[in-house]
Design a protein around this motif. Structure first.
Motif, mmCIF file in Angstrom:
data_model
loop_
_atom_site.group_PDB
_atom_site.id
_atom_site.type_symbol
_atom_site.label_atom_id
_atom_site.label_comp_id
_atom_site.label_asym_id
_atom_site.label_seq_id
_atom_site.Cartn_x
_atom_site.Cartn_y
_atom_site.Cartn_z
ATOM 1 N N LYS A 1 0.851 -1.200 0.000
ATOM 2 C CA LYS A 1 0.000 0.000 0.000
ATOM 3 C C LYS A 1 0.883 1.247 0.000
ATOM 4 N N LEU A 2 0.463 2.281 -0.716
ATOM 5 C CA LEU A 2 1.207 3.527 -0.770
ATOM 6 C C LEU A 2 0.448 4.620 -0.005
ATOM 7 N N VAL A 3 1.153 5.273 0.918
ATOM 8 C CA VAL A 3 0.571 6.391 1.683
ATOM 9 C C VAL A 3 1.507 7.588 1.557
ATOM 10 N N LYS A 4 0.955 8.731 1.180
ATOM 11 C CA LYS A 4 1.750 9.960 1.028
ATOM 12 C C LYS A 4 1.471 10.902 2.201
ATOM 13 N N ILE A 5 2.533 11.395 2.844
ATOM 14 C CA ILE A 5 2.384 12.256 4.016
ATOM 15 C C ILE A 5 3.166 13.550 3.823
ATOM 16 N N ASP A 6 2.466 14.667 3.981
ATOM 17 C CA ASP A 6 3.089 15.985 3.922
ATOM 18 C C ASP A 6 3.870 16.198 5.217
ATOM 19 N N LEU A 7 5.177 16.369 5.094
ATOM 20 C CA LEU A 7 6.060 16.489 6.262
ATOM 21 C C LEU A 7 5.614 17.580 7.226
ATOM 22 N N TYR A 8 5.210 18.733 6.682
ATOM 23 C CA TYR A 8 4.918 19.874 7.545
ATOM 24 C C TYR A 8 3.519 19.843 8.133
ATOM 25 N N ARG A 9 2.619 19.104 7.548
ATOM 26 C CA ARG A 9 1.282 18.966 8.114
ATOM 27 C C ARG A 9 1.205 17.839 9.133
ATOM 28 N N ASN A 10 2.225 17.004 9.148
ATOM 29 C CA ASN A 10 2.235 15.846 10.042
ATOM 30 C C ASN A 10 3.575 15.781 10.780
ATOM 31 N N HIS A 11 3.912 16.875 11.457
ATOM 32 C CA HIS A 11 5.237 16.955 12.059
ATOM 33 C C HIS A 11 5.420 16.004 13.226
ATOM 34 N N LEU A 12 4.324 15.616 13.903
ATOM 35 C CA LEU A 12 4.465 14.709 15.041
ATOM 36 C C LEU A 12 4.884 13.315 14.590
ATOM 37 N N VAL A 13 4.216 12.822 13.547
ATOM 38 C CA VAL A 13 4.582 11.515 12.994
ATOM 39 C C VAL A 13 5.999 11.572 12.442
ATOM 40 N N ALA A 14 6.315 12.650 11.726
ATOM 41 C CA ALA A 14 7.652 12.798 11.163
ATOM 42 C C ALA A 14 8.709 12.815 12.261
#
Length: 406
Positions: free
Chosen positions: A354-367
């Motif tokens: 599965k492919l999931v795309k995450i915006d680094l700056y909108r999801n800084h906690l996960v990053a």
């Protein structure tokens, strides 16, 4: 038995805590506020509160706090009379224990325990709070226009607040424990105070008693060298001997500064993910009702974003039955956009992933949790565990190698 899990739990029912409750409940978070005493905190004991925007002369602390609580309850905030004694803040679900033996579970927590002005226990001090005794010049100075007041304290806050009081009062007398000419305040403030014709000093002395009939009318001052007691007529007494944050129960739970205040960033995030802090217990510049409610709003808003980010990542990645390739990207980073495009175009090479795309700056906690500091970055998860990763510039062969371990 499955315990009830709150989306947002707020410790403290002062202005900061209630504002956090309003913002949390309005965001459709199941919200509870734990308060050991009367909601409203210090503000609920301030008879006149005229510097809160939208409430002019005649506004009272109890009245404004009552309105804020009713506002919170109207949105569905639950208030419980509880004193928090212990917290387990690490992990996905936080555990809060109270003096009554109750145990609360929550996905996010806002700490708003407040702070109290340091009191000296002088005779009459407690009896005249709100009736001539004050701990806040910004709050109460205009009540003493053309009157005379006494200031207790000689540090930065005391001298600076005494100077502020001269904008309103006709005479400001500072009681100083040290010998003449010795103050604990910074030199610049000392010079301003000495040059101000409205400011007078009583050296080598302490306040011994506060007297009055309903309101402050007189103080008794004790000279430390002679022991002599002197009576002085006055209309008010301002204490500036520091604040004490109510954070003893938070030691070892979140990061505190040397004075016991909670360390937060601009999002009111503490050192623990999912835990925020607001109000007078925070390390901050100005402690007022207006800044407390602002802190509470920011904290609850940040908590809402945290919960959405956590829930989305859990659903899309950690709970996925198939392997998941997570691509961190940023709209302003061309290289990361190219990487996303490359993976999208060759997705058929990884049919079981599965492919999931995450915006680094909108999801800084996960990053931050996975130490993603640059884009592009591709992390491979399998059964909720991180099994492989590539950080920085990548090629198609790099991606093939990443997935090859499955």
């Amino acid at each position: 038995m499955i315990k009830e899990v709150w989306d947002l739990l707020v410790v403290g029912g002062g202005p900061a805590g209630m504002a956090a409750g309003i913002y949390g409940a309005r965001s459709r978070l199941k919200t509870v506020v734990l308060e050991k005493g009367r909601t409203g905190g210090q503000a609920a004991t301030t008879e006149e509160l005229e510097n809160y925007p939208g409430f002019g002369r005649g506004a009272t602390g109890p009245g404004i706090m009552k309105s804020i609580r009713e506002h919170a309850e109207d949105f569905g905030v639950v208030f419980e009379k509880e004193q928090v004694t212990d917290l387990e803040l690490e992990g996905e679900v936080k555990v809060i224990r109270t003096k009554r033996g109750q145990e609360y579970h929550a996905k996010a927590v806002v700490l708003a325990p407040g702070a109290n002005p340091r009191t000296l226990g002088i005779k009459g001090e407690k009896a005249f709070v709100g009736k001539g005794v004050s701990y806040c010049a910004t709050c109460d100075a205009d009540f003493y226009e053309d009157l005379e007041v006494v200031v207790v304290g000689n540090g930065d806050a005391a001298i600076e607040e005494a100077i502020y009081l001269t904008k309103f009062a006709d005479k400001v007398t500072i009681i100083v424990i040290h010998d003449e000419g010795i103050l604990d305040a910074n030199k610049a403030s000392q010079e301003k105070a000495y040059a101000n014709p409205k400011i007078h000093f009583v050296w080598n002395s302490v306040l011994n008693e506060i007297r009055g009939d309903g309101l402050v009318e007189q103080v008794v001052i004790k000279n430390l060298k002679t022991g002599e007691l002197t009576e002085m007529e006055t209309n008010g007494v301002f204490f500036f001997v520091g604040y004490v944050p109510n954070t003893e129960f938070l030691k070892g739970k979140v990061a505190l500064n040397d004075n016991g205040y909670i360390i937060v960033n601009e999002k009111m995030e503490t050192s623990v993910p999912g835990v925020y802090a607001a109000g007078d217990a925070n390390q901050k510049f100005l402690r007022q009702v207006v800044t407390a409610v602002a802190d509470g709003a920011v904290a609850a808003f940040a908590a809402d974003k945290y919960l959405a980010e956590e829930e989305n990542f859990k659903m899309q990645v950690l709970d996925a039955k198939e392997p998941v390739m997570v691509v961190f990207w940023a709209p302003q980073n061309e290289e990361s956009i190219v990487a996303v495009s490359t993976i999208e175009q060759h997705k058929d090479r990884y049919p079981n992933t599965k492919l999931v795309k995450i915006d680094l700056y909108r999801n800084h906690l996960v990053a931050s949790r996975y130490h993603v500091e640059q884009v592009p970055a591709v992390l491979l998860f399998n059964k909720g565990e991180l099994v492989n990763r590539i950080d920085g510039k990548l090629s198609q062969s790099d991606i093939d190698s990443l997935v090859a371990i499955l």
